[in-house]
Design a protein around this motif. Structure first.
Motif, short mmCIF file in Angstrom:
data_model
loop_
_atom_site.label_atom_id
_atom_site.label_comp_id
_atom_site.label_asym_id
_atom_site.label_seq_id
_atom_site.Cartn_x
_atom_site.Cartn_y
_atom_site.Cartn_z
N MET A 313 67.90 55.78 51.61
CA MET A 313 68.69 54.90 52.47
C MET A 313 68.06 53.52 52.39
N PRO A 314 68.78 52.52 51.92
CA PRO A 314 68.17 51.22 51.62
C PRO A 314 67.27 50.66 52.71
N SER A 315 67.74 50.65 53.96
CA SER A 315 66.93 50.05 55.03
C SER A 315 65.67 50.86 55.30
N ILE A 316 65.79 52.20 55.26
CA ILE A 316 64.62 53.04 55.52
C ILE A 316 63.69 53.04 54.30
N LYS A 318 63.15 50.48 52.35
CA LYS A 318 62.38 49.24 52.49
C LYS A 318 61.30 49.40 53.57
N LEU A 319 61.66 50.04 54.67
CA LEU A 319 60.70 50.27 55.75
C LEU A 319 59.53 51.12 55.25
N ILE A 320 59.83 52.20 54.53
CA ILE A 320 58.78 53.08 54.04
C ILE A 320 57.86 52.34 53.07
N SER A 321 58.44 51.49 52.21
CA SER A 321 57.62 50.71 51.28
C SER A 321 56.63 49.84 52.04
N GLU A 322 57.10 49.20 53.10
CA GLU A 322 56.20 48.36 53.89
C GLU A 322 55.16 49.21 54.62
N SER A 351 58.26 43.29 58.36
CA SER A 351 59.20 42.19 58.27
C SER A 351 60.20 42.31 59.42
N GLU A 352 60.92 41.24 59.69
CA GLU A 352 61.85 41.24 60.81
C GLU A 352 62.91 42.34 60.64
N GLU A 353 63.42 42.48 59.43
CA GLU A 353 64.45 43.49 59.17
C GLU A 353 63.92 44.91 59.38
N SER A 354 62.74 45.19 58.82
CA SER A 354 62.17 46.53 58.94
C SER A 354 61.71 46.82 60.36
N ALA A 355 61.22 45.82 61.06
CA ALA A 355 60.80 46.00 62.46
C ALA A 355 61.99 46.42 63.31
N LYS A 356 63.15 45.84 63.02
CA LYS A 356 64.36 46.19 63.77
C LYS A 356 64.75 47.64 63.52
#
Length: 553
Positions: A313-316, A318-322, A351-356
């Motif tokens: 899932m693109p947003s997750i 990216k979150l996992i990568s961070e 990042s702001e997007e992943s924090a959200k």
């Protein structure tokens, strides 16, 4: 060793070999190879083993055989057929020269570092022919990744007069084999390294590695269990079963099991990533199928879920990568006393997007995303209860849907360990034995930095083609533990490939109907079309006429 009647019968099974491996063989050298991606970087990192030629074996005469002392290492998770790789390796070494010896390093790569091994003589090997598991010598996930460790392996091999190693493992283990081969060449250590492709996930494959061993058996085991559950669902008619299946980095197992059992829903992670579907979108799609079946009076069904879904899932993703980078670089995180402090600490670094996204996740799910990483720096997705999360979210969605008048009762399952050590299917027994024989021939031919392969595997075994492919040919650069590293490129489900296109052409029909297939247990004795058939994936991948017959969906 106490054996069941099946084990006794299986011990007498003689694996089938390609005709080219039955007697003496000749080495045929092909063209020089290149890395699949990042060619300049891979060539720079592997100057001694880059650009090696492809090689194949065919019937012919061989030159005088040297005396070989070979060590074998089982690395990573178990996969059905590993014992037959060892059997094939042992038998061919002895056939080449009866004075050849095979040693098994205990507990995986740790055995190499600790100089812990056993002499794999005929009495031991005979006890494990055609059996599942890796218990003949055990396995492990230790990575050998620094010069001090490389030098220790060299010292231990030289101490025991071992002049070749066979690494049986997946993409990470064979990447490590390639690194060892390069280092040994640089140091002129005189130790060859050959890899064998193992992983039930099915993501170690390319134009030469048609399938990794264990995939066929594991999928047949899981499909039997799914079929049993579907028969129960069709009998009781009151439960939806959400079944998570092995497959962290690719959905090959979920796709294969869907083709074998025809569930109502099967999620393919690669499709989720392509169309950038959110968790809410996936939940909505499942809920719609539940409603449609409820309208027919069928308040039951099955959903197959790949283990690594959350990473696609693109947003997750990216979150996992961070999160991977944070957890690798901020050891103070583990010293924080409370879950809330840990969550606040991580939120402040995202990042702001992943924090959200992270802040929107339920506490239990957010915590699962920050569990300890595996030795390769990856999130341990098997510990993330995606199947339970989907059940909870579908339940909530249907509770709020005033147009839904059916019943939704769900059960969750995770099939993982059930398939890793099963007695290998005839396909895997034959395939693995051939791989072991091929590895021995590659060593006898003086090769290093190669992976053994068997091609044409959808046809009769006598027409299979054996050879070796340079491991550097499969490599690219990827980010691991915050650093760019050379690794074997994982093979994802090809959304333009025959297996997925077949699934796509049928899934609308499967969603609303209950035309389940009940595969039953693996058959070891009987007609060849029942006992020796390869996976649906392999058959479809090698069926060139299939796409012309597909109806566009």
């Amino acid at each position: 060793m106490i054996k069941s009647p099946l084990q006794k019968a299986r011990s007498k099974y003689i694996p089938k070999l390609p005709k080219s491996l039955e007697e003496n063989v000749a080495l045929i050298t092909g063209e020089a190879s290149e890395a699949i991606a990042d060619k300049a970087a891979i060539k720079q990192m592997f100057p001694n083993t880059y650009g090696l030629p492809l090689v194949t074996f065919e019937a012919g005469d061989i030159s005088e055989n040297q005396i070989l002392n070979v060590g074998v290492v089982l690395s990573g998770g178990q996969a059905p057929g590993g014992h037959n790789v060892i059997s094939g390796l042992f038998d061919r070494l002895k056939k080449l020269n009866n004075r050849n010896q095979l040693f098994g390093f205990i507990g995986g790569p740790d055995g190499l570092l600790n100089n812990s091994f056993i002499d794999l003589h005929s009495e031991i090997v005979s006890e494990y022919r055609n059996t599942g598991g890796f218990d003949i010598i055990g396995s492990g996930r230790t990575k050998i990744e620094d010069e001090a460790s490389y030098d220790k392996v060299i010292a231990n091999c030289l101490k025991n007069n071992i002049n070749a190693l066979v690494i049986v493992g997946g993409d990470d283990s064979n990447t490590n084999a390639c690194v060892l081969a390069e280092y040994f060449q640089e140091k002129k250590a005189g130790i060859q390294v050959i890899g064998c492709p193992k992983t039930i996930d099915g993501d170690l494959k390319n134009s030469f590695i048609e399938t990794s061993f264990g995939f066929d058996t594991a999928c047949k085991v899981y499909s039997e269990l799914i079929g049993n559950i579907q028969r129960d669902a069709n009998s009781a008619k009151k439960y939806w079963h959400f079944i998570k299946l092995m497959g962290r980095s690719a959905s090959h197992i979920s796709l294969e099991c869907a083709l074998k059992t025809q569930p109502n829903i099967a999620i393919i992670s690669e499709e989720i990533e392509k169309y950038k579907l959110t968790l809410n979108k996936i939940v909505g799609q499942i809920a719609e199928v539940v409603k449609k079946r409820a309208n027919k009076g069928e308040n039951f069904g099955t959903v197959l879920i790949p283990e690594g879904l959350v990473e696609f899932m693109p947003s997750i993703k990216k979150l996992i990568s961070e999160l991977n980078d944070i957890l690798a670089s901020k050891p103070e995180y583990n010293k924080l006393p409370t879950s809330q402090e840990k969550r606040d600490f991580i939120t402040g670094l995202l990042s702001e997007e992943s924090a959200k996204v992270y802040s929107s996740l339920p506490d239990s799910f957010a915590k699962q995303l920050t569990l300890d990483r595996d030795p390769h720096g990856n999130v341990q997705v098997s510990k993330i209860e995606t199947e339970k999360l989907l059940i909870d979210m579908v339940t909530d969605r249907l509770d709020k849907d005033q147009s839904f008048h059916g019943k939704f009762n769900a059960q969750n399952h995770f099939f993982g360990y059930e398939g890793r050590c099963a007695a290998p299917s005839n396909f895997d027994a034959d395939y693995c034995y051939s791989l072991g024989c091929t590895a021995a021939l590659l060593i006898n031919s003086g090769k290093t930095g190669y992976m053994a392969f068997i091609k044409n595997t959808s046809g009769n075994s006598d027409k299979w083609l054996a050879g070796g492919v340079p491991i550097t040919m499969m490599m690219n650069m990827e980010r691991r533990n915050g650093h760019e590293k050379p690794v074997i490129q994982k093979a994802l489900v090809d959304l333009k490939g025959n297996p997925f296109l077949m699934f796509r052409s049928k899934r609308k029909e499967w969603a609303t109907n209950s035309d389940y297939i009940y595969p039953g247990p693996i058959q070891y004795f009987g007609p060849s079309e029942v006992c020796d058939a390869p996976s649906e994936t392999l058959l479809l991948e090698q069926e060139s006429s299939f796409q012309d017959e597909l109806v566009t969906v």
